[in-house]
Design an enzyme around this catalytic site. Structure first.
Site, PDB file in Angstrom:
ATOM      1  N   TRP A   4       0.810  -1.211   0.000  1.00 43.55           N
ATOM      2  CA  TRP A   4       0.000   0.000   0.000  1.00 43.55           C
ATOM      3  C   TRP A   4       0.844   1.262   0.000  1.00 43.55           C
ATOM      4  O   TRP A   4       0.484   2.252  -0.647  1.00 43.55           O
ATOM      5  CB  TRP A   4      -0.994  -0.019   1.169  1.00 43.55           C
TER       6      TRP A   4
ATOM      7  N   ASP B 217      -1.395   6.893   6.359  1.00 45.52           N
ATOM      8  CA  ASP B 217      -2.545   6.075   5.975  1.00 45.52           C
ATOM      9  C   ASP B 217      -2.771   5.103   7.132  1.00 45.52           C
ATOM     10  O   ASP B 217      -1.994   4.181   7.344  1.00 45.52           O
ATOM     11  CB  ASP B 217      -2.229   5.334   4.677  1.00 45.52           C
TER      12      ASP B 217
ATOM     13  N   LYS C 239     -12.437  -1.295   7.394  1.00 45.35           N
ATOM     14  CA  LYS C 239     -11.675  -2.160   8.306  1.00 45.35           C
ATOM     15  C   LYS C 239     -12.279  -2.068   9.707  1.00 45.35           C
ATOM     16  O   LYS C 239     -13.027  -2.934  10.118  1.00 45.35           O
ATOM     17  CB  LYS C 239     -10.204  -1.730   8.346  1.00 45.35           C
TER      18      LYS C 239
END
Length: 359
Positions: A101, A171, A195
């Site tokens: 990511w 992030d 999430k």
């Protein structure tokens, strides 16, 4: 019959939240309509939005000089949103690459800013994070960006990098709300909702207000933090259902005892699962112990040919979503806030039985 859902995202949500949403699905609090039907400009929804923001601020201790935005485009949209809001053309920014990511964030940012990758954990096959105090942020960098938790690789920073006067951007998609977070140490925290926050379709951006007003003139309005802050995140029609559900999740976290209680629960779950892996000669975790994620636990078996049988047998046992990401293989258990300790214990018991049968 609900399964124990270990998917990385969209992920398991608290059953109490789902049941509450079901009870309000056709008539929200006597309004005669669903949240899905009401105008985002209505008194009812404006109240829902304000309540969600207030709970987010309370749980995370967000200082008053930060804006809290509820936007679309997921965390991936903010890979572009960050440089477009914080830099002018020709500027540079520092990035840390600890896996899939952060690599995607680097790739997207390079379209808009001179990216300086100041640390790349390729040497460890992305099983570590840089040592605390080792990062050197270049003079003139507009910000330092890092991924707090790598969902795919199961790597998590155990510290907040020190960048001096340079704003730190993170992030936090996979780990937000899993424990207390000192927001004041960041310039920007952003997190996709699917999430720990709720369903997919929404991203929360927490940005220090002195960083607003730096957006490029050609930034798309949908990504313009300053415009969104001025419009209370309603420059356009927002993802109202997702926003409402995030509010219910935040209320649930409060009812569980807040982030201190979440920290205790999540530590216990992680210790249980990692302990089972480490005691075994059959299972292994590739991540340096000091950088292990509490939320996403990848693990391997001695023979890759056993991976599909493991996942299939686990599914039959009511344990869903355990296949590793397609880019790395293996298995992965995501144990977010809504995953109870009983679910992790059920997984550990299954792993023990599978090892006896195949070891």
């Amino acid at each position: 019959m609900r399964v124990h859902n270990f998917s990385a995202g969209p992920a398991t949500m608290p059953l109490e939240v789902l049941e509450r949403a079901r009870s309000e699905a056709t008539d929200w609090r006597g309004s005669g309509m669903s949240v899905m039907e009401m105008s985002h400009r209505s008194t009812e929804f404006v109240g829902i939005a304000a309540e969600a923001e207030a709970r987010m601020r309370s749980l995370l201790g967000v200082p008053d000089d930060y804006a809290v935005l509820f936007l679309q485009g997921g965390a991936t949209g903010q890979f572009a949103g960050v440089p477009l809001n914080l830099t002018a053309p020709g500027a540079s920014a520092a990035y840390v690459n600890t896996g899939s990511w952060s690599a995607k964030a680097v790739s997207e940012a390079r379209k808009y800013v001179d990216v300086r990758v100041i640390a790349d954990e390729k040497h460890s096959n992305y099983a570590t994070v840089p040592a605390e105090g080792s990062l050197e942020v270049p003079t003139g960098a507009a910000y330092l960006h890092y991924t707090l938790n790598e969902t795919i690789g199961g790597v998590e920073f155990p510290y907040v990098p020190d960048a001096g006067d340079v704003p730190v951007v993170t992030d936090a998609s996979s780990t937000i709300l899993s424990r207390p977070l000192d927001v004041s140490r960041f310039g920007v925290v952003y997190a996709g909702a699917q999430k720990n926050l709720g369903p997919s379709g929404l991203v929360v951006v927490i940005v220090r207000r002195d960083l607003l007003g730096r957006a490029r003139q050609d930034v798309p309005g949908i990504l313009d933090w300053t415009a969104m802050a001025a419009a209370d995140s309603m420059l356009n029609t927002p993802p109202t259902l997702a926003w409402y559900l995030v509010g219910l999740v935040l209320e649930w976290v409060e009812e569980q005892g807040g982030l201190t209680a979440m920290e205790e629960r999540n530590r216990a779950k992680a210790e249980l699962l990692y302990g089972a892996i480490d005691r075994s000669d059959f299972y292994s975790n590739p991540v340096e112990p000091s950088a292990r994620s509490w939320m996403n636990v990848p693990f391997l078996v001695p023979d890759p040919a056993l991976e599909k049988p493991f996942v299939a047998a686990a599914s039959r046992a009511g344990l869903s979503g355990l296949a590793g990401h397609r880019s790395v293989g293996g298995m992965r258990a995501s144990i977010y806030n809504a995953m109870p300790l009983e679910g992790v214990q059920a997984l550990v018991d299954f792993m023990t039985d599978f090892e006896k049968q195949n070891g």
